[in-house]
Design a protein around this motif. Structure first.
Motif, PDB file in Angstrom:
ATOM      1  N   LEU A  43      65.149 -14.377  66.359  1.00 49.96           N
ATOM      2  CA  LEU A  43      65.731 -15.123  67.481  1.00 49.96           C
ATOM      3  C   LEU A  43      64.675 -15.668  68.434  1.00 49.96           C
ATOM      4  O   LEU A  43      64.799 -16.815  68.913  1.00 49.96           O
ATOM      5  CB  LEU A  43      66.737 -14.249  68.233  1.00 49.96           C
ATOM      6  CG  LEU A  43      68.078 -14.017  67.516  1.00 49.96           C
ATOM      7  CD1 LEU A  43      68.946 -13.047  68.310  1.00 49.96           C
ATOM      8  CD2 LEU A  43      68.816 -15.348  67.322  1.00 49.96           C
ATOM      9  N   LEU A  70      67.337 -10.068  63.181  1.00 50.48           N
ATOM     10  CA  LEU A  70      67.643 -10.909  64.349  1.00 50.48           C
ATOM     11  C   LEU A  70      66.625 -10.684  65.468  1.00 50.48           C
ATOM     12  O   LEU A  70      66.234 -11.633  66.165  1.00 50.48           O
ATOM     13  CB  LEU A  70      69.051 -10.612  64.858  1.00 50.48           C
ATOM     14  CG  LEU A  70      70.210 -11.213  64.052  1.00 50.48           C
ATOM     15  CD1 LEU A  70      71.541 -10.709  64.600  1.00 50.48           C
ATOM     16  CD2 LEU A  70      70.160 -12.737  64.110  1.00 50.48           C
ATOM     17  N   ILE A 119      71.804 -15.572  62.240  1.00 54.53           N
ATOM     18  CA  ILE A 119      71.393 -16.326  63.435  1.00 54.53           C
ATOM     19  C   ILE A 119      72.507 -17.273  63.853  1.00 54.53           C
ATOM     20  O   ILE A 119      72.836 -17.402  65.046  1.00 54.53           O
ATOM     21  CB  ILE A 119      70.092 -17.098  63.146  1.00 54.53           C
ATOM     22  CG1 ILE A 119      68.938 -16.122  62.903  1.00 54.53           C
ATOM     23  CG2 ILE A 119      69.765 -18.055  64.282  1.00 54.53           C
ATOM     24  CD1 ILE A 119      67.682 -16.789  62.394  1.00 54.53           C
ATOM     25  N   THR A 176      63.468 -19.035  67.159  1.00 59.77           N
ATOM     26  CA  THR A 176      64.480 -20.018  66.778  1.00 59.77           C
ATOM     27  C   THR A 176      64.468 -21.169  67.790  1.00 59.77           C
ATOM     28  O   THR A 176      64.675 -20.959  68.987  1.00 59.77           O
ATOM     29  CB  THR A 176      65.876 -19.372  66.730  1.00 59.77           C
ATOM     30  OG1 THR A 176      65.848 -18.283  65.795  1.00 59.77           O
ATOM     31  CG2 THR A 176      66.930 -20.375  66.298  1.00 59.77           C
ATOM     32  N   HIS A 188      75.337 -15.462  65.551  1.00 56.86           N
ATOM     33  CA  HIS A 188      74.939 -15.083  66.907  1.00 56.86           C
ATOM     34  C   HIS A 188      75.078 -16.267  67.867  1.00 56.86           C
ATOM     35  O   HIS A 188      75.613 -16.118  68.981  1.00 56.86           O
ATOM     36  CB  HIS A 188      73.494 -14.579  66.887  1.00 56.86           C
ATOM     37  CG  HIS A 188      72.945 -14.272  68.239  1.00 56.86           C
ATOM     38  ND1 HIS A 188      73.161 -13.072  68.883  1.00 56.86           N
ATOM     39  CD2 HIS A 188      72.195 -15.034  69.105  1.00 56.86           C
ATOM     40  CE1 HIS A 188      72.569 -13.092  70.064  1.00 56.86           C
ATOM     41  NE2 HIS A 188      71.969 -14.268  70.218  1.00 56.86           N
ATOM     42  N   GLN A 189      74.630 -17.437  67.432  1.00 57.50           N
ATOM     43  CA  GLN A 189      74.686 -18.612  68.311  1.00 57.50           C
ATOM     44  C   GLN A 189      76.118 -19.111  68.499  1.00 57.50           C
ATOM     45  O   GLN A 189      76.458 -19.630  69.568  1.00 57.50           O
ATOM     46  CB  GLN A 189      73.793 -19.730  67.751  1.00 57.50           C
ATOM     47  CG  GLN A 189      72.337 -19.341  67.541  1.00 57.50           C
ATOM     48  CD  GLN A 189      71.653 -18.860  68.825  1.00 57.50           C
ATOM     49  OE1 GLN A 189      72.187 -18.969  69.935  1.00 57.50           O
ATOM     50  NE2 GLN A 189      70.441 -18.307  68.667  1.00 57.50           N
TER      51      GLN A 189
END
Length: 629
Positions: A496, A492, A534, A499, A537-538
């Motif tokens: 990130l 991550l 990911i 992204t 996380h979002q």
């Protein structure tokens, strides 16, 4: 197995019965006081030795003889003594009136009764399941309605015994039961054909009855899964019958948490049943293989390997070709080229899966297909949930060791099923809170990544917690889950910042990451898990908002969605039509899936995919379970 000498000197009949023993009788059939036809086989100073059968002989002492006899002469004798060492003592008898009765020894036995017949000669009737030539005897695996036992036929070392027989023949075997290296074996004296259609029909009916599965109460009360129980029971019967028929089972499963939650309890149940019906202790190893598949479908590489090994086993060990059992995989059109390959060899296929199916493509090629979509349900019924119930139908004694497994399967595949609370509560009774269940799932995925194509049976048993050492299980899960979390956090940290984010017209947050160029390769987590990390996380960052994440490489894309009603299999079908020459394929669940394409068409396919995502409806019911944390 001794026959009765009813009526001998009982006073109920006036005529003496003199027994004429069949040549293959043993001393087990004779009784003190009974009369027998005998033949002199030797003359000594103190009497004559007589034969009653090939393996039954004794002495008539000179004091018990009324006449003089030479070798080959016949006389009637009465048994007067069976000494402690087994020697038989006779006296000559001259009954005035007698009748002769042929006495044949009843050696009939079943495989399940052989443990009580060690050292005895028995007669078995059954079917040859396998013929294996060793450096010494020829080993025939013979099964009756109660089980399977190895029968050793002897010729010269390494020379095939009874070459007139083949796999599938019905035979009558006479031989002595021996114990070799802790297991039972029949050393064959004779093997004769049993050409009796009625006997074959009787054996088939008995095996069909023996294959009937158990019917344990389901672990939780869940109508959505209950409607599938009849078909799960039919699969259980198919698997049990395959074992009774001596057919190997090759179990292919998706190499992830749900795939292992499905396959490992079922592997344990099948191994237990194989051991129950086979006297050969190595039978579970020879008749069952669990094989993980990295791809979300049955690849040609895998089917070629499976077929090659199966044909080698048939040639070298006389095994039947296997039954293929597909778990958490196998429901899509992508599986059909492999299935068509197996069809050339009449290899039966059974599929249990919860990915969105293509029944029109798959079902003509498989014998049984159980998938929640076929019952009006969806992926929330995971394959692990189905297979735990299936395993209990084969061996209900597993119940205590697998109560927590459906909850692990559900958490691994983010099931939002209404029964999840009940499964989590059941796991709590077994000593697993929800954090512990998450750790088990994380550890399974981590182990699967490093095992790659290896089944890692003992290790996976310990990780899943169905082994015998609970302390080792807990320590191992803690170690693996901690390592998985560390490696995921490292991934991550590098992904990130690369992204990309945009807001779609329907209000969903779209995140895109090039996992080929902006993620560590050849390490955990793989592109699919990286995309999932990911995405999770979002989802936490935008609690309450719909989120879509795409992780892509040169020729693939992995999709995750929360709060958006996508239909990934339908989107793939549309992209195939809209972009000819792009080589689009893929599928998965409605909101989780993957797509493949040729690299030169990547941007065109991804743009088309995002356009379809913008048209998708927002649906609060599809929000992630992560939001409960």
């Amino acid at each position: 197995m001794s026959p009765s000498h009813a009526g001998e000197n009982s006073g109920t009949v006036s005529t003496t019965t003199v027994y004429d023993l069949a040549p293959d009788c043993t001393a087990e059939v004779v009784e003190v006081g009974a009369h027998y036809h005998a033949t002199v086989n030797g003359v000594v100073d103190y009497g004559v030795f007589v034969d009653l059968a090939d393996d039954v002989s004794g002495l008539v002492h000179e004091s018990e003889l009324e006449g003089r006899y030479g070798v080959g002469d016949s006389l009637v004798v009465r048994l007067v003594e069976v000494r402690d060492n087994g020697d038989l003592g006779f006296t000559e008898a001259t009954p005035d009136d007698y009748r002769t009765e042929v006495l044949e020894q009843d050696r009939s036995a079943t495989v399940v009764s052989l443990d009580e017949e060690v050292g005895s000669r028995v007669q078995l009737e059954g079917e040859i399941l396998q013929i294996r030539q060793t450096g010494g005897p020829t080993i025939f695996q013979v099964r009756d309605a109660t089980g399977v036992v190895p029968c050793a036929g002897f010729e010269e070392a390494g020379v095939r015994a009874y070459p007139e027989f083949d796999v599938g023949d019905l035979v009558r075997v006479v031989g002595e039961v021996e114990r070799r290296n802790g297991s039972l074996q029949v050393e064959v004296d004779s093997m004769d054909p049993l050409d009796d259609e009625a006997a074959r029909e009787e054996l088939d009916a008995a095996l069909d009855a023996a294959a009937e599965p158990y019917d344990p109460d389901p672990l939780v009360d869940w109508p959505a899964l209950d409607q599938m129980r009849e078909d799960l029971a039919a699969v259980a019967k198919t698997l049990r019958r395959a074992i009774l028929d001596g057919r190997p089972i090759r179990m292919r499963h998706h190499a992830d948490g749900d795939g292992m939650c499905a396959s490992v309890p079922l592997q344990r149940a099948l191994e237990n049943y194989i051991g129950e019906v086979n006297e050969d202790p190595d039978a579970p190893r020879h008749l069952l293989r669990r094989l993980p598949s990295k791809a979300p479908f049955y690849e040609m590489e895998d089917v070629t390997r499976d077929l090659n090994f199966s044909l080698e086993d048939q040639e070298r060990h006389g095994q039947k070709l296997p039954l293929l059992l597909m778990l958490d995989n196998g429901s899509t059109e992508e599986d059909t080229p492999a299935y068509r390959t197996l069809a050339e060899y009449d290899i039966p296929i059974v599929v249990l899966d919860h990915h969105h199916p293509d029944p029109e493509a798959v079902e003509p090629l498989v014998e049984q297909h159980v998938n929640p979509y076929l019952y009006g349900e969806d992926y929330r019924i995971t394959t692990g949930m189905m297979c735990v119930e299936l395993a209990r139908m084969i061996d209900p004694d597993l119940t205590q060791s697998v109560r927590h497994v459906p909850a692990v399967a559900g958490l691994c595949d983010r099931s939002r099923a209404e029964a999840m609370d009940d499964y989590v509560a059941l796991a709590a009774e077994a000593g697993y809170d929800e954090d512990a269940l998450d750790d088990v799932g994380e550890a399974l995925d981590y182990a699967a990544f490093w095992l790659r194509y290896n089944d890692g049976s003992e290790l996976v048993d310990d990780v899943l917690g169905i082994g015998d050492d609970r302390e080792r299980h807990e320590e191992l899960v803690e170690f693996l889950a901690t390592r998985a979390e560390r490696d995921r956090d490292r991934q991550l940290a590098v992904t990130l910042p690369h992204t990309d984010h945009e807001r779609l017209d329907n209000g969903a947050h779209l995140y895109r990451i090039d996992v080929e160029n902006y993620a560590h390769r050849f390490t955990y987590p793989a592109p699919g898990k990286t995309t999932g990390a990911i995405h999770d996380h979002q989802v936490r960052e935008h609690a309450g908002d719909p989120v879509i994440t795409i992780g892509y490489g040169p020729d693939f894309a992995v999709l995750r969605s929360d709060g958006v009603r996508l239909d990934i299999p339908e989107m793939v079908s549309e992209l195939v039509e809209e972009h000819p020459g792009a080589g689009v394929s893929g599928g998965g669940h409605l909101v989780v899936g993957s797509i493949k394409f040729v690299s030169g068409k990547r941007e065109e396919v991804l743009d088309g995919l995002i356009s379809k995502m913008e048209d998708a409806a927002i649906d609060e019911d599809l929000r992630s379970t992560l939001l409960r944390e």
